[in-house]
Design a protein around this motif. Structure first.
Motif, PDB file in Angstrom:
ATOM      1  N   TYR A 249       0.716 -45.593  78.232  1.00  0.00           N
ATOM      2  CA  TYR A 249       1.262 -45.054  76.663  1.00  0.00           C
ATOM      3  C   TYR A 249       0.539 -43.985  77.186  1.00  0.00           C
ATOM      4  CZ  TYR A 249       0.902 -44.296  71.999  1.00  0.00           C
ATOM      5  OH  TYR A 249       2.007 -43.545  70.659  1.00  0.00           O
ATOM      6  N   SER A 250      -0.172 -43.169  78.088  1.00  0.00           N
ATOM      7  CA  SER A 250      -0.871 -42.044  78.051  1.00  0.00           C
ATOM      8  C   SER A 250       0.181 -41.041  78.573  1.00  0.00           C
ATOM      9  CB  SER A 250      -2.018 -42.281  79.410  1.00  0.00           C
ATOM     10  OG  SER A 250      -2.120 -42.089  80.846  1.00  0.00           O
ATOM     11  N   MET A 251       1.541 -41.733  79.187  1.00  0.00           N
ATOM     12  CA  MET A 251       2.653 -40.483  79.911  1.00  0.00           C
ATOM     13  C   MET A 251       3.964 -40.739  78.492  1.00  0.00           C
ATOM     14  SD  MET A 251       1.263 -38.918  82.128  1.00  0.00           S
ATOM     15  CE  MET A 251       2.539 -38.099  82.566  1.00  0.00           C
ATOM     16  N   TYR A 252       3.893 -41.549  77.760  1.00  0.00           N
ATOM     17  CA  TYR A 252       4.924 -41.630  76.878  1.00  0.00           C
ATOM     18  C   TYR A 252       4.377 -40.837  75.680  1.00  0.00           C
ATOM     19  CZ  TYR A 252       8.263 -44.635  74.324  1.00  0.00           C
ATOM     20  OH  TYR A 252       8.538 -45.728  73.421  1.00  0.00           O
ATOM     21  N   ASN A 253       2.969 -41.079  75.437  1.00  0.00           N
ATOM     22  CA  ASN A 253       2.572 -40.138  73.903  1.00  0.00           C
ATOM     23  C   ASN A 253       1.642 -38.714  74.668  1.00  0.00           C
ATOM     24  OD1 ASN A 253       2.275 -38.989  71.736  1.00  0.00           O
ATOM     25  ND2 ASN A 253       1.362 -41.470  70.812  1.00  0.00           N
TER      26      ASN A 253
ATOM     27  N   THR B 208       2.242 -55.801  73.664  1.00  0.00           N
ATOM     28  CA  THR B 208       1.282 -54.996  73.368  1.00  0.00           C
ATOM     29  C   THR B 208       1.475 -53.309  73.290  1.00  0.00           C
ATOM     30  OG1 THR B 208      -0.299 -56.696  73.551  1.00  0.00           O
ATOM     31  CG2 THR B 208      -1.346 -54.131  73.870  1.00  0.00           C
ATOM     32  N   PHE B 209       1.764 -53.079  74.314  1.00  0.00           N
ATOM     33  CA  PHE B 209       2.434 -51.183  74.327  1.00  0.00           C
ATOM     34  C   PHE B 209       3.191 -50.535  73.155  1.00  0.00           C
ATOM     35  CE2 PHE B 209       5.447 -48.493  75.024  1.00  0.00           C
ATOM     36  CZ  PHE B 209       5.024 -47.021  76.321  1.00  0.00           C
ATOM     37  N   PHE B 210       4.365 -51.513  72.745  1.00  0.00           N
ATOM     38  CA  PHE B 210       4.608 -50.869  71.384  1.00  0.00           C
ATOM     39  C   PHE B 210       4.336 -51.482  70.684  1.00  0.00           C
ATOM     40  CE2 PHE B 210       8.941 -51.543  74.591  1.00  0.00           C
ATOM     41  CZ  PHE B 210       9.088 -50.405  74.568  1.00  0.00           C
ATOM     42  N   ALA B 211       3.196 -51.939  69.909  1.00  0.00           N
ATOM     43  CA  ALA B 211       2.435 -52.369  69.111  1.00  0.00           C
ATOM     44  C   ALA B 211       1.459 -51.320  68.808  1.00  0.00           C
ATOM     45  CB  ALA B 211       2.160 -54.182  68.742  1.00  0.00           C
ATOM     46  N   LEU B 212       1.422 -50.878  70.365  1.00  0.00           N
ATOM     47  CA  LEU B 212       0.284 -49.741  69.860  1.00  0.00           C
ATOM     48  C   LEU B 212       0.736 -48.645  69.532  1.00  0.00           C
ATOM     49  CD1 LEU B 212      -2.711 -47.988  70.513  1.00  0.00           C
ATOM     50  CD2 LEU B 212      -1.766 -47.843  72.984  1.00  0.00           C
ATOM     51  N   SER B 213       1.844 -48.051  70.085  1.00  0.00           N
ATOM     52  CA  SER B 213       3.295 -47.155  69.587  1.00  0.00           C
ATOM     53  C   SER B 213       3.502 -47.282  68.530  1.00  0.00           C
ATOM     54  CB  SER B 213       3.875 -46.891  70.852  1.00  0.00           C
ATOM     55  OG  SER B 213       4.984 -46.268  70.445  1.00  0.00           O
ATOM     56  N   GLN B 214       3.625 -49.207  68.019  1.00  0.00           N
ATOM     57  CA  GLN B 214       4.237 -48.351  66.279  1.00  0.00           C
ATOM     58  C   GLN B 214       3.061 -48.302  65.404  1.00  0.00           C
ATOM     59  OE1 GLN B 214       7.107 -48.288  66.247  1.00  0.00           O
ATOM     60  NE2 GLN B 214       7.495 -49.745  65.098  1.00  0.00           N
ATOM     61  N   LEU B 215       1.719 -48.418  66.176  1.00  0.00           N
ATOM     62  CA  LEU B 215       0.117 -48.339  65.403  1.00  0.00           C
ATOM     63  C   LEU B 215       0.564 -46.721  64.972  1.00  0.00           C
ATOM     64  CD1 LEU B 215      -2.168 -50.864  65.628  1.00  0.00           C
ATOM     65  CD2 LEU B 215      -1.236 -50.618  63.779  1.00  0.00           C
ATOM     66  N   PHE B 216       0.192 -46.144  66.418  1.00  0.00           N
ATOM     67  CA  PHE B 216       0.305 -44.823  66.279  1.00  0.00           C
ATOM     68  C   PHE B 216       1.731 -43.712  65.355  1.00  0.00           C
ATOM     69  CE2 PHE B 216      -3.009 -45.599  69.241  1.00  0.00           C
ATOM     70  CZ  PHE B 216      -3.466 -44.888  69.765  1.00  0.00           C
ATOM     71  N   THR B 217       2.538 -44.147  65.318  1.00  0.00           N
ATOM     72  CA  THR B 217       3.259 -43.729  65.353  1.00  0.00           C
ATOM     73  C   THR B 217       4.191 -43.775  64.245  1.00  0.00           C
ATOM     74  OG1 THR B 217       4.980 -44.893  66.447  1.00  0.00           O
ATOM     75  CG2 THR B 217       4.071 -42.694  67.448  1.00  0.00           C
ATOM     76  N   ASP B 218       4.139 -45.326  63.272  1.00  0.00           N
ATOM     77  CA  ASP B 218       4.983 -45.649  62.014  1.00  0.00           C
ATOM     78  C   ASP B 218       4.274 -44.946  60.893  1.00  0.00           C
ATOM     79  OD1 ASP B 218       4.344 -47.527  59.402  1.00  0.00           O
ATOM     80  OD2 ASP B 218       6.300 -48.398  61.043  1.00  0.00           O
ATOM     81  N   LYS B 219       4.839 -44.917  59.616  1.00  0.00           N
ATOM     82  CA  LYS B 219       3.806 -44.090  58.654  1.00  0.00           C
ATOM     83  C   LYS B 219       3.397 -44.408  57.908  1.00  0.00           C
ATOM     84  CE  LYS B 219       7.266 -39.964  58.394  1.00  0.00           C
ATOM     85  NZ  LYS B 219       8.512 -39.828  57.781  1.00  0.00           N
TER      86      LYS B 219
ATOM     87  N   GLU C 132       3.091 -34.285  58.710  1.00  0.00           N
ATOM     88  CA  GLU C 132       3.464 -33.615  60.051  1.00  0.00           C
ATOM     89  C   GLU C 132       2.565 -33.415  61.180  1.00  0.00           C
ATOM     90  OE1 GLU C 132       6.447 -33.735  60.718  1.00  0.00           O
ATOM     91  OE2 GLU C 132       6.878 -35.147  58.585  1.00  0.00           O
ATOM     92  N   ALA C 133       1.175 -32.873  60.980  1.00  0.00           N
ATOM     93  CA  ALA C 133       0.404 -32.154  62.046  1.00  0.00           C
ATOM     94  C   ALA C 133      -0.120 -33.597  62.114  1.00  0.00           C
ATOM     95  CB  ALA C 133      -0.934 -31.535  61.420  1.00  0.00           C
ATOM     96  N   GLU C 134      -0.106 -35.472  61.910  1.00  0.00           N
ATOM     97  CA  GLU C 134      -0.782 -36.226  61.956  1.00  0.00           C
ATOM     98  C   GLU C 134       0.112 -37.703  62.527  1.00  0.00           C
ATOM     99  OE1 GLU C 134      -3.461 -36.356  58.156  1.00  0.00           O
ATOM    100  OE2 GLU C 134      -2.242 -38.303  58.832  1.00  0.00           O
ATOM    101  N   LEU C 135       1.860 -36.778  63.024  1.00  0.00           N
ATOM    102  CA  LEU C 135       2.532 -37.730  63.335  1.00  0.00           C
ATOM    103  C   LEU C 135       3.352 -37.274  64.961  1.00  0.00           C
ATOM    104  CD1 LEU C 135       4.888 -38.508  60.407  1.00  0.00           C
ATOM    105  CD2 LEU C 135       3.247 -39.849  62.266  1.00  0.00           C
ATOM    106  N   PRO C 136       3.867 -37.846  65.391  1.00  0.00           N
ATOM    107  CA  PRO C 136       3.836 -36.943  67.155  1.00  0.00           C
ATOM    108  C   PRO C 136       5.088 -36.057  66.796  1.00  0.00           C
ATOM    109  CG  PRO C 136       3.009 -40.087  67.006  1.00  0.00           C
ATOM    110  CD  PRO C 136       3.807 -39.634  65.874  1.00  0.00           C
ATOM    111  N   ARG C 137       4.702 -34.706  67.876  1.00  0.00           N
ATOM    112  CA  ARG C 137       5.790 -33.779  68.137  1.00  0.00           C
ATOM    113  C   ARG C 137       6.176 -33.882  69.271  1.00  0.00           C
ATOM    114  NH1 ARG C 137       2.150 -28.605  65.666  1.00  0.00           N
ATOM    115  NH2 ARG C 137       1.252 -29.876  63.375  1.00  0.00           N
ATOM    116  N   THR C 138       5.810 -34.102  70.607  1.00  0.00           N
ATOM    117  CA  THR C 138       6.369 -34.406  71.432  1.00  0.00           C
ATOM    118  C   THR C 138       6.821 -35.694  71.961  1.00  0.00           C
ATOM    119  OG1 THR C 138       4.600 -32.971  72.831  1.00  0.00           O
ATOM    120  CG2 THR C 138       6.560 -34.082  73.776  1.00  0.00           C
ATOM    121  N   PRO C 139       8.694 -35.475  72.108  1.00  0.00           N
ATOM    122  CA  PRO C 139       9.475 -36.763  71.927  1.00  0.00           C
ATOM    123  C   PRO C 139       9.020 -37.704  73.150  1.00  0.00           C
ATOM    124  CG  PRO C 139      10.895 -34.422  72.778  1.00  0.00           C
ATOM    125  CD  PRO C 139       9.247 -34.081  72.361  1.00  0.00           C
ATOM    126  N   PHE C 140       9.415 -39.080  72.770  1.00  0.00           N
ATOM    127  CA  PHE C 140       8.447 -40.052  73.926  1.00  0.00           C
ATOM    128  C   PHE C 140       9.615 -40.390  75.205  1.00  0.00           C
ATOM    129  CE2 PHE C 140       5.648 -42.290  70.795  1.00  0.00           C
ATOM    130  CZ  PHE C 140       5.381 -41.007  70.495  1.00  0.00           C
TER     131      PHE C 140
END
Length: 462
Positions: free
Chosen positions: A203-207, A233-244, A368-376
């Motif tokens: 995840y450190s290189m995905y996000n 778990t990786f995608f669960a973590l990603s969803q917690l970070f990126t899901d609105k 918007e400032a709380e959501l990812p800006r760089t493509p995964f």
């Protein structure tokens, strides 16, 4: 501005990264353990509680009582959940859902927000049975959708990150001190630690906006207690970070915009209801119940639980007279003795959310400032600028001092004296029964907080 690393420094960093990765690949029985490496904690089986946590002095009576309550409640509720959801024979990416009746309890409205049946909402507050927690969380986080929408496969991200991530050393340090008092992570470099390490490194290189930040290891380790494998778990973590609904991204990126927004929202709640508020750790048996609600409704559960904590413990908190007493109370006393049962706390959370909703104080959608800006994604040969890594860590180090200053301001002697002079009346615990949306359309709601119909409840009004 940090200077660019030399070729020798880059080579040394690459060598250290390879060495750390090799330790996890070799596992706990590898030869030549580090001289300064602490031995694995030793416990006996009778010190192990229901959730896999060890207690050196034996399992406390309150933990045993919580275990009994959970087992009894699960025994009563499992049949109701089975009837409500009807587990499907199919699972995984090829199945529409793990439950044949999921569409009857959860769906998306025109705005893309999750809506739930009132029966499902009420039962989440009562607690998802252990048997159903994993598949329900899986559906609430839309793991299958996250897999399909990912621009790159997890295996490719992991392979690249193990070679390139600049956060491998810090992740290794944090994995070594995450949940070591549990049966799952007790042994250094065991399979669970290896999976946790892989998820965090990938995840450190995905996000790229977040990379890795201290605190993520405990979050990922907690998810691994329930999810089946590291990819889930990786995608669960990603969803917690990126899901609105959850958007935890804003809590970990440099400058921590969501953290500051929460502080502003707390201050508004205080003006309306209380004189101060805090959020800290709770007993694990209560934590999983709170996570049931958080998985469903997202960040309103965080703010509501902070409000609820102060309502329940206001009288004892008013008697504290120093920062040290307060930190000890939140860090040591509450996690071991919360003084209220899980059902009492969740009833209080429901009441707090109802009060906040009526006062239009529920948090809206993430900014918007709380959501990812760089493509995964990533590019072969890509290496993060070391100045970016340094900026991440410098921003993180500012949080502790900022929170301490906030703590000192809110517990100033004048504020405590004023509350005490009022007899603590502004902080008396109140109870009610209107915490869950009942379908009453007479209440006023903002555009971001729609009123529930008689059959469904919108996530922000849960």
């Amino acid at each position: 501005m940090a200077s660019s690393p030399t070729a020798a420094e880059l080579a040394a960093a690459d060598a250290e990264r390879r060495e750390i990765v090799a330790r996890y690949d070799a596992g706990p029985n590898r030869t030549g353990r580090e001289q300064d490496e602490a031995p694995d904690p030793e416990y006996s089986p009778n010190q192990l509680d229901h959730f896999g946590f060890y207690h050196r002095s034996g399992i406390p009576a309150e933990v045993l009582a919580a275990e009994d309550r959970i087992k009894q409640a699960d025994g009563k509720r499992e049949a109701k959940w089975r009837k409500m959801l009807a587990p499907s024979n199919q699972a995984g990416a090829g199945a529409a859902s793990r439950f044949s009746r999921w569409h009857k309890v959860c769906s998306k409205n025109a705005a893309g927000e999750l809506t739930f049946s009132l029966k499902f909402a009420r039962r989440v507050y009562k607690g998802i049975p252990e048997k159903y927690r994993y598949p329900v969380w899986y559906e609430l986080l839309c793991i299958d959708d996250a897999r399909k929408q990912s621009p790159v496969a997890y295996s490719e991200v992991l392979q690249f990150a193990r070679l390139r991530s600049p956060d491998v050393r810090q992740i290794d340090l944090d994995v070594n001190r995450t949940y070591r008092n549990t049966d799952f992570y007790r042994v250094r470099y065991n399979p669970r630690q290896r999976v946790l390490f892989n998820v965090l490194v990938a995840y450190s290189m995905y996000n790229i906006d977040v990379g890795y930040c201290q605190g993520m290891s405990q979050l990922a380790a907690f998810l691994l207690l329930y999810f089946n494998d590291e990819e889930e778990t990786f995608f669960a973590l990603s969803q917690l970070f990126t899901d609105k609904r959850h958007a935890m991204h804003g809590l970990f990126i440099p400058s921590f915009p969501k953290l500051y927004r929460y502080i502003e929202l707390y201050q508004q709640c205080l003006k309306k209801f209380l004189s101060r508020v805090f959020l800290d750790c709770v007993p694990f048996s209560l934590a999983i119940r709170i996570w049931d609600v958080f998985m469903a409704i997202g960040e309103p559960a965080v703010v509501g639980m902070a409000f609820n904590l102060m309502r329940l413990h206001s009288r004892r908190i008013l008697r504290l007279r120093s920062d040290e007493d307060l930190l000890h109370y939140f860090g040591q006393v509450l996690p071991s003795d919360y003084s209220f049962s899980e059902d009492e706390v969740l009833d209080g959370l429901r009441d707090c959310l109802a009060d906040m909703r009526a006062a239009s104080l529920l948090p809206g959608l993430s900014r918007e400032a709380e959501l990812p800006r760089t493509p995964f994604s990533f590019e072969p040969g890509h290496r993060l600028d070391d100045s970016v890594v340094e900026q991440r860590r410098a921003s993180q180090n500012n949080v502790e001092s900022m929170m301490r200053r906030s703590l000192q301001r809110r517990l100033s002697p004048s504020a405590v004296a004023a509350a005490s002079a009022n007899g603590g009346n502004d902080l008396v615990v109140s109870t009610g029964s209107n915490g869950v949306a009942t379908g009453d359309q007479s209440e006023t709601a903002s555009a971001q907080q729609p009123v529930a119909t008689d059959s469904t409840v919108v996530v922000t009004a849960f």
